[in-house]
Enzyme design. Structure first.
Site, PDB file in Angstrom:
ATOM      1  CE  LYS A 336      -4.336  -2.000   1.394  1.00  0.00           C
ATOM      2  NZ  LYS A 336      -5.290  -2.288   2.455  1.00  0.00           N
ATOM      3  NE  ARG A 370      -7.725  -8.308   1.068  1.00  0.00           N
ATOM      4  CZ  ARG A 370      -7.283  -7.641   0.016  1.00  0.00           C
ATOM      5  NH1 ARG A 370      -6.186  -6.910   0.092  1.00  0.00           N
ATOM      6  NH2 ARG A 370      -7.928  -7.695  -1.129  1.00  0.00           N
TER       7      ARG A 370
HETATM    8  N1  HH2 Z   1      -7.436  -3.882   1.284  1.00  0.00           N
HETATM    9  C1  HH2 Z   1      -7.823  -3.924  -0.012  1.00  0.00           C
HETATM   10  C2  HH2 Z   1      -8.959  -4.671  -0.383  1.00  0.00           C
HETATM   11  N2  HH2 Z   1      -9.665  -5.357   0.541  1.00  0.00           N
HETATM   12  N3  HH2 Z   1      -9.986  -6.043   2.772  1.00  0.00           N
HETATM   13  C3  HH2 Z   1      -9.621  -6.003   4.053  1.00  0.00           C
HETATM   14  N4  HH2 Z   1     -10.324  -6.678   4.970  1.00  0.00           N
HETATM   15  N5  HH2 Z   1      -8.531  -5.285   4.469  1.00  0.00           N
HETATM   16  C4  HH2 Z   1      -7.776  -4.564   3.595  1.00  0.00           C
HETATM   17  O1  HH2 Z   1      -6.806  -3.904   4.046  1.00  0.00           O
HETATM   18  C5  HH2 Z   1      -8.133  -4.573   2.224  1.00  0.00           C
HETATM   19  C6  HH2 Z   1      -9.281  -5.330   1.829  1.00  0.00           C
HETATM   20  C7  HH2 Z   1      -7.058  -3.188  -1.057  1.00  0.00           C
HETATM   21  O2  HH2 Z   1      -6.037  -3.971  -1.580  1.00  0.00           O
HETATM   22  P1  HH2 Z   1      -6.069  -4.717  -2.991  1.00  0.00           P
HETATM   23  O3  HH2 Z   1      -7.119  -5.771  -2.996  1.00  0.00           O
HETATM   24  O4  HH2 Z   1      -4.714  -5.185  -3.321  1.00  0.00           O
HETATM   25  O5  HH2 Z   1      -6.411  -3.577  -4.037  1.00  0.00           O
HETATM   26  P2  HH2 Z   1      -7.735  -3.134  -4.772  1.00  0.00           P
HETATM   27  O6  HH2 Z   1      -8.725  -2.658  -3.764  1.00  0.00           O
HETATM   28  O7  HH2 Z   1      -7.265  -2.023  -5.680  1.00  0.00           O
HETATM   29  O8  HH2 Z   1      -8.272  -4.314  -5.535  1.00  0.00           O
END
Ligand code: HH2
Length: 389
Positions: A336, A370
Site C-alpha cells: 500500500k 491479507r
Molecule cells: N485492502 C484492499 C482490499 N480489501 N480487505 C480487508 N479486509 N482489508 C484490507 O486492508 C483490504 C481489503 C485493497 O487492496 P487490494 O485488494 O490489493 O487492491 P484493490 O482494492 O485495488 O483491488
C-alpha cells in the site's frame, strides 16, 4: 466525504472505551489500558480510585494521568488488580458506565481469537493465518488486469495455496482510493467462473469474497465461498450483516470512512486507534445484535482506507487497542501507498516494507494477514511467530 458528517462519532461523543496498550499480552500477568471518552470528572474519579487501589494492592497498579481532551488515562498492572478496580469503581456514583466499559475490555481482550469456517476453527491449530489476495479486476492498484481471465485467476490461486495461503480473498471490485463502484452483474461475471472452478479443484480451501454488496456475497456463498470480507463493515448494504448471520458465515468488518471514491480527500483523526476502534465497535454491536459473534466476526482497522500514512502507522503500532472488541484482528498493508510515502518505492517494489509492517502487526496482536506475496510471508511469519508474538 467527511466521515463525521456521514454519522461517525467525534471523540468522546460515543461512549467510553478502554484500549489495551501496546506490549500487553492477551493472558499475560501484566496488562494495560488507556481510557478514551471519559468526562473530566470520570477521569478524576478513576484516577483517585486507582490510587486508592494502588495503595491497597501495593506497587502493582500504575496510574498515569495523560493530559488529553478525550479523557486520556493509562493504567497498567496485573489482571487481578483490574478486576478489583472494576469492583471499586462500581461502588462510586456515576461510575457504573466506566466500570462496565473496563470490565468489557478486560473480558473481550482475554478471549482467544477464533474463526470458524464450515465447522472448523482455523485459528485453533495456528494462531496466525495468511489470506492470499486474488483480485479478478482490471484496475486493482498493484495487480489489476493480471488475473482477470478465469484460467489466470485459478493458476494464481493454486500458486498461492501451494506457497502456504490458509485462505484466499477473491475480489472483483477494486476499492483503491478514487475507484468507482462496479455494477452487481459485472462483479458477478468476474467472480463466479474462477470461484466455481476453485471450488472444484480445491474443495477444502476456505475462500472469502471481498465485496460490499449483499447480492454478490449471497451468490458467491452459493457458489462455494465460505466467508465474506466487507471493506465497508456492512455500511454500504444494510442486507450484508443479516445475510451473513442467516447463513452463519464469518464476516470481516473493516473500518473505512466515506466511500473509496473520495475517502482520501480529507482524512482526519485526533486519535486514530481510539476513533477507529470506537467506530468499529458500532459495527460490531450491530453484527452481534444480528447474531454474529465468536467464530463469525473478524475486525480490521482498514490500513489505507480514509487514513493518512501517520494514521496507518499509529494503527499498526497500537493494534492491540482493537483487542477491546474481542475478535481476531486482520491487517492488510500489502504493497500500500503508505510504504511508498515512507520509501519512494512503487507498488511492485513494496514487499520489504510490507513484511516489516506485517511483522509489526503480528507482534501487536494481528491474527490474519491479507497478503499478495504468500511465500515470503510464510518465512516472515515463521520467524515472527517464534518470537511469541
Ligand atoms: N485492502 C484492499 C482490499 N480489501 N480487505 C480487508 N479486509 N482489508 C484490507 O486492508 C483490504 C481489503 C485493497 O487492496 P487490494 O485488494 O490489493 O487492491 P484493490 O482494492 O485495488 O483491488
Amino acid at each position: 466525504m467527511d466521515g463525521r458528517a456521514a454519522g461517525h462519532p467525534a471523540p468522546g461523543q460515543n461512549g467510553i472505551l478502554f484500549l489495551p496498550l501496546p506490549g500487553t499480552r492477551r493472558l499475560g500477568p501484566a496488562f494495560g489500558v488507556r481510557a478514551f471518552g471519559l468526562s473530566p470528572r470520570q477521569a478524576a474519579v478513576l484516577e483517585e480510585v486507582g490510587r486508592i487501589s494502588a495503595a491497597t494492592l501495593g506497587p502493582s497498579l500504575w496510574i498515569d494521568a495523560v493530559a488529553s481532551p478525550a479523557g486520556g488515562l493509562a493504567i497498567r498492572g496485573p489482571r487481578h488488580a483490574f478486576s478489583r478496580l472494576v469492583d471499586s469503581l462500581s461502588k462510586w456514583e456515576d461510575m457504573g458506565e466506566v466500570a462496565s466499559a473496563l470490565a468489557d475490555t478486560l473480558d473481550r481482550s482475554a478471549r482467544r481469537p477464533t474463526l470458524v469456517v464450515r465447522g472448523r476453527d482455523l485459528l485453533e491449530k495456528s494462531p496466525y493465518l495468511l489470506m492470499g489476495v486474488l483480485n479478478v479486476t482490471p484496475d486493482s492498484f498493484s495487480d489489476g488486469g493480471r488475473f482477470l481471465a478465469p484460467e489466470a485467476a485459478v493458476a494464481h490461486a493454486l500458486r498461492l495455496v501451494q506457497e502456504g495461503a490458509d485462505l484466499l480473498d477473491l475480489g472483483a471490485e477494486s476499492s483503491r482510493p478514487g475507484s468507482d463502484p462496479v455494477p452487481i452483474e459485472d462483479e458477478l461475471r468476474r467472480l463466479l467462473p474462477p470461484l466455481r472452478e476453485l471450488r472444484r479443484v480445491l474443495p477444502d480451501l476456505p475462500i472469502s469474497v471481498d465485496t460490499t454488496k449483499a447480492a454478490v456475497a449471497d451468490a458467491a456463498l452459493e457458489a462455494g465461498a465460505a466467508l465474506v470480507n466487507d471493506v465497508s463493515a456492512g455500511r454500504f448494504d444494510e442486507a450484508m450483516i443479516p445475510l451473513c448471520a442467516r447463513r452463519r458465515v464469518p464476516l470481516v468488518l473493516m473500518h473505512m470512512r466515506g466511500l473509496p471514491k473520495t475517502m482520501q480527500e480529507s482524512p482526519r483523526y485526533e486519535d486514530p486507534v481510539a476513533e477507529v476502534t470506537l467506530e468499529l465497535r458500532e459495527r460490531v454491536r450491530i453484527a452481534e445484535a444480528a447474531g454474529l459473534g465468536a467464530g463469525t466476526l473478524v475486525v480490521d482497522p482498514g490500513f489505507g482506507f480514509a487514513k493518512r500514512p501517520e494514521d496507518n502507522l499509529a494503527l499498526v503500532a497500537e493494534l492491540e487497542g482493537l483487542r477491546a472488541l474481542g475478535y481476531p484482528i486482520l491487517l492488510g498493508a500489502s504493497r500500500k501507498s503508505t510504504i511508498g510515502a515512507l520509501t519512494g518505492a512503487g507498488p511492485a517494489d513494496r514487499l520489504p516494507g510490507t513484511l516489516a509492517l506485517h511483522t509489526a502487526a503480528l507482534l501487536h496482536g494481528a491474527s490474519i494477514l491479507r497478503v499478495h506475496d504468500v511465500k515470503e510471508h510464510r518465512q516472515a511469519l515463521a520467524c515472527a511467530a517464534a518470537l511469541g508474538g
